[in-house]
Design an enzyme around this catalytic site. Structure first.
Site, PDB file in Angstrom:
ATOM      1  N   LEU A 198       0.814  -1.210   0.000  1.00 41.53           N
ATOM      2  CA  LEU A 198       0.000   0.000   0.000  1.00 41.53           C
ATOM      3  C   LEU A 198       0.852   1.266   0.000  1.00 41.53           C
ATOM      4  O   LEU A 198       0.308   2.371  -0.083  1.00 41.53           O
ATOM      5  CB  LEU A 198      -0.905   0.049   1.236  1.00 41.53           C
ATOM      6  CG  LEU A 198      -2.166  -0.831   1.281  1.00 41.53           C
ATOM      7  CD1 LEU A 198      -1.823  -2.297   1.432  1.00 41.53           C
ATOM      8  CD2 LEU A 198      -3.081  -0.378   2.411  1.00 41.53           C
ATOM      9  N   THR A 236       8.614   6.021  -5.185  1.00 39.68           N
ATOM     10  CA  THR A 236       7.927   5.128  -4.247  1.00 39.68           C
ATOM     11  C   THR A 236       7.080   4.109  -4.988  1.00 39.68           C
ATOM     12  O   THR A 236       7.083   2.911  -4.657  1.00 39.68           O
ATOM     13  CB  THR A 236       7.047   5.944  -3.282  1.00 39.68           C
ATOM     14  OG1 THR A 236       7.861   6.869  -2.560  1.00 39.68           O
ATOM     15  CG2 THR A 236       6.323   5.046  -2.298  1.00 39.68           C
ATOM     16  N   ARG A 253      11.305 -14.045  -4.475  1.00 38.74           N
ATOM     17  CA  ARG A 253      12.348 -14.821  -3.771  1.00 38.74           C
ATOM     18  C   ARG A 253      11.740 -15.788  -2.765  1.00 38.74           C
ATOM     19  O   ARG A 253      12.166 -16.946  -2.665  1.00 38.74           O
ATOM     20  CB  ARG A 253      13.313 -13.874  -3.066  1.00 38.74           C
ATOM     21  CG  ARG A 253      14.459 -14.579  -2.341  1.00 38.74           C
ATOM     22  CD  ARG A 253      15.424 -13.597  -1.716  1.00 38.74           C
ATOM     23  NE  ARG A 253      14.791 -12.845  -0.646  1.00 38.74           N
ATOM     24  CZ  ARG A 253      14.678 -13.281   0.608  1.00 38.74           C
ATOM     25  NH1 ARG A 253      15.119 -14.482   0.931  1.00 38.74           N
ATOM     26  NH2 ARG A 253      14.102 -12.538   1.526  1.00 38.74           N
ATOM     27  N   TYR A 257       1.130  10.363 -10.136  1.00 39.53           N
ATOM     28  CA  TYR A 257       0.407   9.306  -9.408  1.00 39.53           C
ATOM     29  C   TYR A 257      -0.362   8.400 -10.362  1.00 39.53           C
ATOM     30  O   TYR A 257      -0.268   7.171 -10.281  1.00 39.53           O
ATOM     31  CB  TYR A 257      -0.551   9.961  -8.411  1.00 39.53           C
ATOM     32  CG  TYR A 257      -1.301   8.985  -7.533  1.00 39.53           C
ATOM     33  CD1 TYR A 257      -0.638   8.243  -6.552  1.00 39.53           C
ATOM     34  CD2 TYR A 257      -2.677   8.812  -7.660  1.00 39.53           C
ATOM     35  CE1 TYR A 257      -1.326   7.363  -5.740  1.00 39.53           C
ATOM     36  CE2 TYR A 257      -3.379   7.935  -6.848  1.00 39.53           C
ATOM     37  CZ  TYR A 257      -2.692   7.212  -5.884  1.00 39.53           C
ATOM     38  OH  TYR A 257      -3.368   6.333  -5.077  1.00 39.53           O
ATOM     39  N   LYS A 307       0.686   4.386 -11.084  1.00 40.86           N
ATOM     40  CA  LYS A 307      -0.158   3.227 -10.764  1.00 40.86           C
ATOM     41  C   LYS A 307      -0.422   2.368 -12.002  1.00 40.86           C
ATOM     42  O   LYS A 307      -0.494   1.134 -11.913  1.00 40.86           O
ATOM     43  CB  LYS A 307      -1.475   3.706 -10.145  1.00 40.86           C
ATOM     44  CG  LYS A 307      -1.324   4.258  -8.739  1.00 40.86           C
ATOM     45  CD  LYS A 307      -0.781   3.207  -7.774  1.00 40.86           C
ATOM     46  CE  LYS A 307      -0.737   3.695  -6.345  1.00 40.86           C
ATOM     47  NZ  LYS A 307      -0.253   2.673  -5.397  1.00 40.86           N
ATOM     48  N   HIS A 350      -6.358  11.396   7.346  1.00 40.23           N
ATOM     49  CA  HIS A 350      -5.612  12.608   7.660  1.00 40.23           C
ATOM     50  C   HIS A 350      -6.558  13.801   7.625  1.00 40.23           C
ATOM     51  O   HIS A 350      -7.240  14.027   6.620  1.00 40.23           O
ATOM     52  CB  HIS A 350      -4.475  12.793   6.651  1.00 40.23           C
ATOM     53  CG  HIS A 350      -3.401  13.714   7.132  1.00 40.23           C
ATOM     54  ND1 HIS A 350      -3.630  15.050   7.352  1.00 40.23           N
ATOM     55  CD2 HIS A 350      -2.096  13.488   7.445  1.00 40.23           C
ATOM     56  CE1 HIS A 350      -2.508  15.618   7.765  1.00 40.23           C
ATOM     57  NE2 HIS A 350      -1.572  14.691   7.839  1.00 40.23           N
TER      58      HIS A 350
END
Length: 545
Positions: free
Chosen positions: A290, A309, A323, A362, A366, A398
């Site tokens: 997330l 990010t 992995r 953004y 995505k 927030h």
């Protein structure tokens, strides 16, 4: 002279130690060879000379295992028959006298296990539970063939672990009386058992959440990146209350410690302060990815960090999942549809996105990460999931992230002008956070591996939504209109037919009920700033990227 007097004193002390069984020597103290140091006055240097001690047959030498007994002559040692109890004068033995008995090899002592006999040869007597004469058939705790009713018992919250800890074998603290020591240890064990079964009430999360004790065969180790954020912290609550081990990875760019502090003392919870743009090596079963700023003011505050990010973070998590062969769920967004020309938006719609606009850092990120996920799946046969999340609200959001719900609620509670960007005709759909979490959990643990829309199809125009909140808060605010933001979508509504068919999921909480919870949360915590607006993230300034 002084050196001669020192040598004489040392010889006298040595002779006293050799000829006395008590003197200044404590019981059990080892008597070591005495080293005399002679000082060479001519060279002004020290050297050591060892003087051997002559053995005296009348001296008493005590081995370490005799440290707790007074010195006795060899003729005074009583003879003890095999199997006969040896009484000691220690007052502490009275407490354990009823719980021990002597060991006689001739009476079957050879059949005792090490757990049945202590270091002094006493047999530990274990009290057996009275079953009323009925046989009790035990079912292995992690037996996959256990009965269904036993499976249900596994879900029950386990009680304190006091019965499994012998507090009498833990040494007391200095200056503690025996009863006080036992009382303290009992409380410690009780508190540890309590913290192993529930969360700790906090200001942000006052409700106590309980955690079942799962067997190893069913308990998963799960990573939640961005787990200290709004949605991530609610997902952590869901996973913890299912009995799994949860590892939160967060750099607190937009997350907050208060969102997860109620789990900090639970043994199944771990926090790793880490930036997902850097690789990390862990052994896990599932990964919920997330981590990424989600509100326009936050992801536009540092667009380069947002890009790194999303792309680098997703690559690192995919590499980790590859992995360790873990299943990975990517939280994508309804922003992949851009300003849609199809309404409502199904998963098959490819979108309408401005690739160089202010929202592209953004939106396009995505879209790229979805491509990464399915490229890894196709090339490496990985197990992946993708959720496209629509507008979400609820507690822990927030208060100043610049999104529609939080902005309107804060402005209404402050009786400040409620600002709408544009004429208010643009539409949005809003889902409550617990509905989203249930959808994510169902998607991760289901078999469907294509993108899935998770949202509430209940659609509102922004103007109507502002008036709705205005009435619910009994606000005196006025609704004002500002210039429309660039690339702001004109309509947004999810088509959730796939989620209903493949996941058996649909929203349960109405917008009205959800808003009551969100308003109460913000009002109780007084998240009211002088001027509502987006708060800047605390880390990751422009100079860092």
């Amino acid at each position: 002279d002084a050196d001669a007097d020192a040598d004489a004193d040392a010889d006298a002390k040595t002779e006293q130690l050799m000829t006395s069984g008590s003197g200044d020597v404590d019981v059990g103290e080892d008597v070591e060879d005495v080293e005399l140091v002679e000082k060479d006055s001519s060279s002004n240097r020290n050297h050591e000379e060892k003087i051997p001690l002559e053995e005296d047959p009348n001296d008493h030498y005590y081995e370490p295992d005799q440290a707790e007994r007074p010195p006795v002559d060899g003729n005074d040692v009583p003879e003890v028959e095999v199997g006969e109890e040896v009484e000691e004068d220690s007052p502490e033995d009275g407490d354990n006298a009823e719980n021990s008995q002597s060991v006689n090899p001739e009476d079957g002592g050879d059949n005792l296990t090490p757990k049945d006999v202590d270091e002094f040869g006493n047999v530990n007597i274990h009290e057996e539970e009275d079953t009323g004469g009925e046989e009790v058939e035990e079912t292995p705790y992690n037996d996959p063939n256990a009965e269904d009713d036993d499976r249900e018992k596994e879900k029950e919250v386990q009680g304190p672990l006091t019965d499994h800890v012998d507090v009498h074998n833990i040494p007391p603290l200095p200056n503690d009386h025996e009863e006080e020591h036992k009382y303290k240890l009992t409380n410690i064990v009780r508190d540890h058992g309590l913290l192993s079964t529930q969360s700790v009430p906090t200001t942000t999360t006052p409700k106590v959440l309980y955690t079942p004790l799962l067997p190893d065969s069913r308990r998963l180790k799960i990573i939640v990146t961005g787990g200290a954020g709004f949605v991530g912290s609610h997902l952590v609550d869901k996973l913890m209350t299912q009995g799994h081990e949860v590892i939160v990875i967060d750099n607190f760019f937009t997350g907050a410690m208060k969102n997860i502090e109620h789990w900090m003392r639970h043994p199944n919870f771990s926090l790793v302060v880490h930036d997902v743009t850097q690789p990390i090596r862990l052994e896990v079963d599932q990964i919920y990815h997330l981590a990424c700023p989600a509100s326009p003011p936050h992801y536009q505050y540092n667009p380069v960090k947002t890009i790194k990010t999303s792309t680098m973070g997703t690559l690192n998590m995919l590499g980790l999942a590859k992995r360790v062969k873990a299943r990975m769920l990517l939280t994508s967004t309804s922003e992949v549809y851009g300003d849609p020309e199809v309404h409502p938006q199904p998963e098959t719609y490819w979108g309408n996105v401005n690739t160089i606009g202010p929202r592209s850092c953004y939106d396009e990120d995505k879209r790229a990460t979805e491509s990464m996920v399915y490229s890894y799946r196709n090339q490496n046969n990985m197990d992946v999931r993708v959720a496209r999340i629509f507008n979400t609200f609820g507690p822990r959001m927030h208060p100043n992230d610049g999104r529609v719900v939080s902005n309107f609620i804060i402005q209404a509670l402050q009786n400040k002008p409620m600002t709408i960007y544009g004429d208010g005709s643009q539409t949005r759909s809003f889902q409550y956070v617990t509905d989203l979490v249930e959808g994510l959990y169902a998607l991760m643990n289901g078999t469907y591996d294509q993108p899935v829309n998770l949202g509430n199809p209940e659609e509102y125009s922004v103007k109507d939504f502002a008036e709705y909140i205005h009435n619910m808060t009994s606000s005196k605010s006025e609704i004002t209109f500002l210039e429309k933001s660039q690339d702001d979508p004109s309509q947004r509504k999810p088509d959730i037919a796939v989620a209903m068919r493949e996941l058996d999921w649909e929203p349960k909480v109405t917008v009205k009920d959800g808003l009551k919870q969100a308003i109460a949360y913000l009002r109780m915590r007084k998240f009211l700033r002088e001027r509502p607006g987006a708060a800047k993230p605390r880390h990751g300034g422009q100079e860092d990227y």
